[in-house]
Structures are given as C-alpha cells and as structure tokens.
Design a protein around this motif. Structure first.
Motif, PDB file in Angstrom:
ATOM      1  N   GLY A 152      29.291  62.772  29.977  1.00  0.00           N
ATOM      2  CA  GLY A 152      28.023  61.884  30.729  1.00  0.00           C
ATOM      3  C   GLY A 152      27.057  62.799  31.459  1.00  0.00           C
ATOM      4  O   GLY A 152      26.085  62.028  31.957  1.00  0.00           O
ATOM      5  N   THR A 153      26.733  64.050  31.605  1.00  0.00           N
ATOM      6  CA  THR A 153      26.061  64.652  32.070  1.00  0.00           C
ATOM      7  C   THR A 153      24.605  64.592  31.324  1.00  0.00           C
ATOM      8  O   THR A 153      24.341  64.691  30.304  1.00  0.00           O
ATOM      9  CB  THR A 153      25.937  66.430  31.989  1.00  0.00           C
ATOM     10  OG1 THR A 153      27.193  66.712  32.631  1.00  0.00           O
ATOM     11  CG2 THR A 153      24.747  67.021  32.645  1.00  0.00           C
ATOM     12  N   SER A 178      28.009  67.470  21.740  1.00  0.00           N
ATOM     13  CA  SER A 178      29.395  67.751  21.311  1.00  0.00           C
ATOM     14  C   SER A 178      30.241  68.053  22.447  1.00  0.00           C
ATOM     15  O   SER A 178      31.398  68.317  22.618  1.00  0.00           O
ATOM     16  CB  SER A 178      29.371  68.647  20.127  1.00  0.00           C
ATOM     17  OG  SER A 178      29.011  70.176  20.652  1.00  0.00           O
ATOM     18  N   ARG A 179      29.440  68.433  23.581  1.00  0.00           N
ATOM     19  CA  ARG A 179      30.231  68.678  24.952  1.00  0.00           C
ATOM     20  C   ARG A 179      30.229  67.454  25.723  1.00  0.00           C
ATOM     21  O   ARG A 179      30.468  67.769  27.042  1.00  0.00           O
ATOM     22  CB  ARG A 179      29.728  70.047  25.605  1.00  0.00           C
ATOM     23  CG  ARG A 179      30.177  71.511  24.638  1.00  0.00           C
ATOM     24  CD  ARG A 179      29.350  72.635  24.877  1.00  0.00           C
ATOM     25  NE  ARG A 179      29.863  73.493  24.280  1.00  0.00           N
ATOM     26  CZ  ARG A 179      29.768  73.798  22.930  1.00  0.00           C
ATOM     27  NH1 ARG A 179      28.937  73.014  22.301  1.00  0.00           N
ATOM     28  NH2 ARG A 179      29.852  74.943  22.371  1.00  0.00           N
ATOM     29  N   GLY A 180      29.867  66.481  25.298  1.00  0.00           N
ATOM     30  CA  GLY A 180      29.986  65.203  25.998  1.00  0.00           C
ATOM     31  C   GLY A 180      28.566  64.680  26.783  1.00  0.00           C
ATOM     32  O   GLY A 180      28.596  63.734  27.622  1.00  0.00           O
ATOM     33  N   LYS A 235      15.060  51.327  31.591  1.00  0.00           N
ATOM     34  CA  LYS A 235      16.463  51.382  30.946  1.00  0.00           C
ATOM     35  C   LYS A 235      17.219  52.563  31.032  1.00  0.00           C
ATOM     36  O   LYS A 235      18.129  52.622  31.336  1.00  0.00           O
ATOM     37  CB  LYS A 235      16.435  50.450  29.796  1.00  0.00           C
ATOM     38  CG  LYS A 235      17.647  49.862  29.396  1.00  0.00           C
ATOM     39  CD  LYS A 235      17.657  48.712  28.282  1.00  0.00           C
ATOM     40  CE  LYS A 235      18.870  48.250  27.837  1.00  0.00           C
ATOM     41  NZ  LYS A 235      20.152  49.160  28.063  1.00  0.00           N
ATOM     42  N   LEU A 236      16.583  53.415  30.579  1.00  0.00           N
ATOM     43  CA  LEU A 236      17.108  54.816  30.326  1.00  0.00           C
ATOM     44  C   LEU A 236      17.497  55.388  31.744  1.00  0.00           C
ATOM     45  O   LEU A 236      18.578  55.808  31.949  1.00  0.00           O
ATOM     46  CB  LEU A 236      16.118  55.621  29.468  1.00  0.00           C
ATOM     47  CG  LEU A 236      15.837  55.526  28.075  1.00  0.00           C
ATOM     48  CD1 LEU A 236      15.009  56.409  27.290  1.00  0.00           C
ATOM     49  CD2 LEU A 236      17.247  55.623  27.125  1.00  0.00           C
ATOM     50  N   ALA A 237      16.493  55.350  32.475  1.00  0.00           N
ATOM     51  CA  ALA A 237      16.754  55.574  33.803  1.00  0.00           C
ATOM     52  C   ALA A 237      18.079  54.983  34.319  1.00  0.00           C
ATOM     53  O   ALA A 237      18.824  55.593  35.071  1.00  0.00           O
ATOM     54  CB  ALA A 237      15.595  55.560  34.786  1.00  0.00           C
ATOM     55  N   ASP A 238      18.232  53.811  34.185  1.00  0.00           N
ATOM     56  CA  ASP A 238      19.204  52.783  34.809  1.00  0.00           C
ATOM     57  C   ASP A 238      20.396  53.252  34.054  1.00  0.00           C
ATOM     58  O   ASP A 238      21.633  53.446  34.828  1.00  0.00           O
ATOM     59  CB  ASP A 238      19.074  51.460  34.603  1.00  0.00           C
ATOM     60  CG  ASP A 238      17.690  50.831  35.582  1.00  0.00           C
ATOM     61  OD1 ASP A 238      17.297  51.876  36.477  1.00  0.00           O
ATOM     62  OD2 ASP A 238      17.281  49.930  35.393  1.00  0.00           O
ATOM     63  N   ASP A 239      20.597  53.540  32.785  1.00  0.00           N
ATOM     64  CA  ASP A 239      21.727  53.574  32.087  1.00  0.00           C
ATOM     65  C   ASP A 239      22.192  55.132  32.309  1.00  0.00           C
ATOM     66  O   ASP A 239      23.583  55.347  32.378  1.00  0.00           O
ATOM     67  CB  ASP A 239      21.342  53.525  30.630  1.00  0.00           C
ATOM     68  CG  ASP A 239      21.318  51.941  30.372  1.00  0.00           C
ATOM     69  OD1 ASP A 239      21.504  51.025  31.323  1.00  0.00           O
ATOM     70  OD2 ASP A 239      20.829  51.599  29.215  1.00  0.00           O
ATOM     71  N   TYR A 240      21.303  56.011  32.262  1.00  0.00           N
ATOM     72  CA  TYR A 240      21.855  57.440  32.342  1.00  0.00           C
ATOM     73  C   TYR A 240      21.652  58.096  33.665  1.00  0.00           C
ATOM     74  O   TYR A 240      22.311  59.309  33.713  1.00  0.00           O
ATOM     75  CB  TYR A 240      21.194  58.036  31.067  1.00  0.00           C
ATOM     76  CG  TYR A 240      21.362  57.725  29.722  1.00  0.00           C
ATOM     77  CD1 TYR A 240      22.841  57.938  29.251  1.00  0.00           C
ATOM     78  CD2 TYR A 240      20.713  56.776  29.208  1.00  0.00           C
ATOM     79  CE1 TYR A 240      23.235  57.087  27.999  1.00  0.00           C
ATOM     80  CE2 TYR A 240      21.046  56.323  27.847  1.00  0.00           C
ATOM     81  CZ  TYR A 240      22.280  56.504  27.255  1.00  0.00           C
ATOM     82  OH  TYR A 240      22.490  55.933  26.256  1.00  0.00           O
ATOM     83  N   LEU A 241      20.661  57.874  34.483  1.00  0.00           N
ATOM     84  CA  LEU A 241      20.269  59.013  35.398  1.00  0.00           C
ATOM     85  C   LEU A 241      20.755  58.558  36.829  1.00  0.00           C
ATOM     86  O   LEU A 241      21.228  59.211  37.674  1.00  0.00           O
ATOM     87  CB  LEU A 241      18.678  59.010  35.502  1.00  0.00           C
ATOM     88  CG  LEU A 241      17.999  59.765  34.141  1.00  0.00           C
ATOM     89  CD1 LEU A 241      16.629  59.909  34.143  1.00  0.00           C
ATOM     90  CD2 LEU A 241      18.684  60.937  33.934  1.00  0.00           C
TER      91      LEU A 241
END
Ligand code: F6R
Length: 359
Positions: free
Chosen positions: A268-269, A293-295, A210-216
C-alpha cells in the motif's frame, strides 16, 4: 482575491495556462523570436559556465533549467542550493555567470550568494516575480516572471513560469551562440502546447482528487520516482505533497530505489511514477513494476507516447525539454487534494512563511 476558490493554491494552479500565454506574449515577438535585453545576452554569451542558485521550489525549477540550458546553448550549467553555497562558495570556471531564481526576490539564503558574487564582480541575473525586490536590485540584470501575485505558501505557477522563462533565455542565448538546436526550436509552439496541455490536466482534476483520496490521504509516506527531467520534477512533486499534506514524501531517481530505499516499500505504500523521458521510459516502467511486485500502490503519470493501458494520468504531447511544465501539474493537484481532503489549511501549512528572509 480568491473569488469562487476555497484556496489560493488551486486558483494559482488553474492560472498556469494563462501564465504560459503571458510568457509568450511578453517574451516572444511576432515571429516567435525571444525578446531578451541585448545587455543580458552580451554578458551571458561570454560565459563558459552558468551557475544557477536558488532554494526550495525555485531550486527544483533550476534543475529543469540546467537540462534546457545545456541542450539548447551547449554551455555547461551547474545548479546549487543557495544555502549551501553562501558560506562554501563553489569552485568556478574562468567566466562564470550567475542566475538566481527567486519568486519573492527576498530569500535570504539566495541573497548571501549574490553578495559573494558581487564581491567578486561576477555578472548575474535574477529571475523573479516581484519587481523591485531585493535580489532584483542587487543583481546586475533582472527578468520578471510576470506570473501575477502568488499568495499560497506552496509555490505552483512561479515554478512553471521559472521554467518557461529559462527556456526563453536559453533560446535567445543558443541562437546568439549559433546553436542549431536553438534555431530550430519552435518555443512559441511549445508554450502554446504547454498552455493547452495544462488546461486539459486541470480540466480533469476530479480524477486527481480521487487518486489523492484513494491512495494518499491515509498514508504516512509516499514516493515520487522518475529519471532525467522526471527526476527533477519528482523532487518538486515530493516537496509539494509533503509541505501541504504532511505526508512524508521522497522524490527519487527511479533506479536509485533499489540501492537501498526500496526496503521502505510495503503493502500500500504510494509510489507515483513519472514517465516522460523518451530515453529511459522503459527503464522507469521497469522500476515501477519492481515496486508493484513489493506491494506498492503505484500511480502512473505518463507522456502520451509512452502510455500503456491502465495508466492513471496520460499527459498531452510536448517537447521533452518542456515536459516539466505538464508533469508537475497533476502532482500539484495531488498535493492540493491530499491537503484539502485531510482538512488542512492548504494555503498556510504549519511552520512555513511565504518568503523566507532568515538564513
Ligand atoms: C515551496 C516554496 C519554497 C520556495 C523557497 C524559495 O512551495 O514555495 O520552497 O520556493 O522558499 O523562495 P523564492 O523562490 O521566493 O526564493
């Protein structure tokens, strides 16, 4: 065979608890004392410095090994990229001992260094997964990883086996040299905790998918950050993710980001923060908050003792010196799912071969 698995990489990740148990059975006696050839111990205990050479993932295992050797044996240890040392041989101490880490035992870059070592009649040891491989035949001594065949191009279980085997050697050597840290070290327990801990992590693999799908998978780039052993793992974690998912990923010493690279952080990085080092846990936490804090989208992989509410992956307890054995596993799984869910051939990333026999 892959059996029910779609890809060898996941099979080999899942095999790691067994690899840890096997290491214990093969290399520790009934009292938990290491079983290492006396000849190897006699030779290595004369060394005033250890030189570990390797490539890629095996090099990253060496970076972890350095910390283990220095802590448990007191012998200063250097780690180098084989490809950089072959033609620019390092300055050496009076009594060097060379350790080659190579899953395949066939890596040409490592072999060039070994040839130079042999020319100078320096004693050496190859830790390899392949009995009778070239580097094992050409070195003075060999210790086998016993991880079973590794088929996926991306190395997983060989990395954890290399760390565990270096630990076995460090304990044997430290005891021989009379180091209290080595005598007091319950390595059998640590390997058992590693086996159980890895099992818990792989049992929770859906969370990593899920983490891979959501963020990577939608990102073009990503970062891993950590300090101490976590930094060494960050380098391996970054290599794993980039090689199988083609997401450009950098492993960074957590505090170094602010010395330049933090300018790459955008909304989003993905930044994966590894936090297991008791000495620097709070500082790394601070570095992770700086990127939030830089996104940045931060994923935290945190040792039980340092966990806070909201952390993504909380790792079971383990001796800090052995923590890489656990920390790397969620990273392997993130890489696996990022690749698979992008529809890539996980086991055979483009442009890569399993054993690299050219310089
Ligand atoms: C990465 C990977 C490579 C190897 C490297 C050295 O997943 O597998 O970086 O670690 O080519 O190979 P060995 O250990 O066979 O010398």
């Amino acid at each position: 065979s892959k059996g029910a698995y779609e890809f060898y990489m996941l099979k080999e990740i899942d095999e790691q608890p067994g690899v840890m148990r096997h290491m214990s059975q093969n290399y520790l006696d009934d009292n938990g004392e290491p079983k290492v050839d006396q000849d190897i111990l006699d030779a290595i205990s004369k060394a005033d410095r250890l030189y570990i050479f390797a490539a890629g993932t095996s090099y990253h295992a060496g970076l972890v090994g350095k910390t283990i050797f220095e802590h448990y044996t007191g012998i200063p240890t250097e780690v180098g990229l084989a490809s950089e040392a072959g033609y620019h041989f390092p300055m050496m101490s009076k009594h060097p001992f060379f350790i080659f880490l190579t899953q395949s035992g066939e890596t040409a870059d490592s072999r060039v260094v070994l040839k130079e070592v042999n020319k100078r009649s320096i004693p050496s040891l190859t830790m390899t997964n392949v009995e009778g491989s070239t580097l094992s035949r050409e070195a003075t001594y060999t210790m086998l990883l016993g991880a079973g065949p590794e088929i996926a191009v991306a190395s997983t279980k060989a990395y954890t086996a290399q760390i565990a085997l270096q630990a076995v050697l460090a304990k044997a050597l430290g005891e021989k040299l009379g180091k209290q840290e080595a005598k007091d070290w319950n390595l059998r327990q640590d390997l058992a905790m590693a086996a159980e801990g890895i099992q818990q992590i792989v049992d929770g693999k859906e969370k990593l998918k899920k983490l891979a799908d959501d963020y990577l998978i939608k990102s073009r780039n990503a970062f891993y950050i950590g300090r101490g052993i976590d930094y060494a793992v960050a380098l391996e974690a970054a290599l794993k993710l980039k090689e199988v998912s083609y997401i450009q990923t950098e492993g960074f010493a957590a505090a170094e980001l602010k010395h330049g690279t933090i300018s790459l952080i955008e909304k989003g990085t993905p930044v994966v923060a590894l936090i297991n080092d008791p000495v620097t846990a709070d500082l790394t936490r601070g570095n992770s908050q700086e990127v939030v804090s830089r996104g940045a989208s931060v994923i935290t992989i945190v040792g039980k003792d340092f966990a806070r509410e909201g952390d993504d992956i909380v790792l079971p307890e383990i001796n800090y010196y052995m923590s890489a054995l656990l920390t790397v596993v969620p990273a392997q799984l993130l890489a696996y799912y990022a690749s698979k869910d992008k529809g890539l051939d996980v086991d055979k990333p483009r442009n890569l071969a399993k054993s690299v026999t050219v310089e």
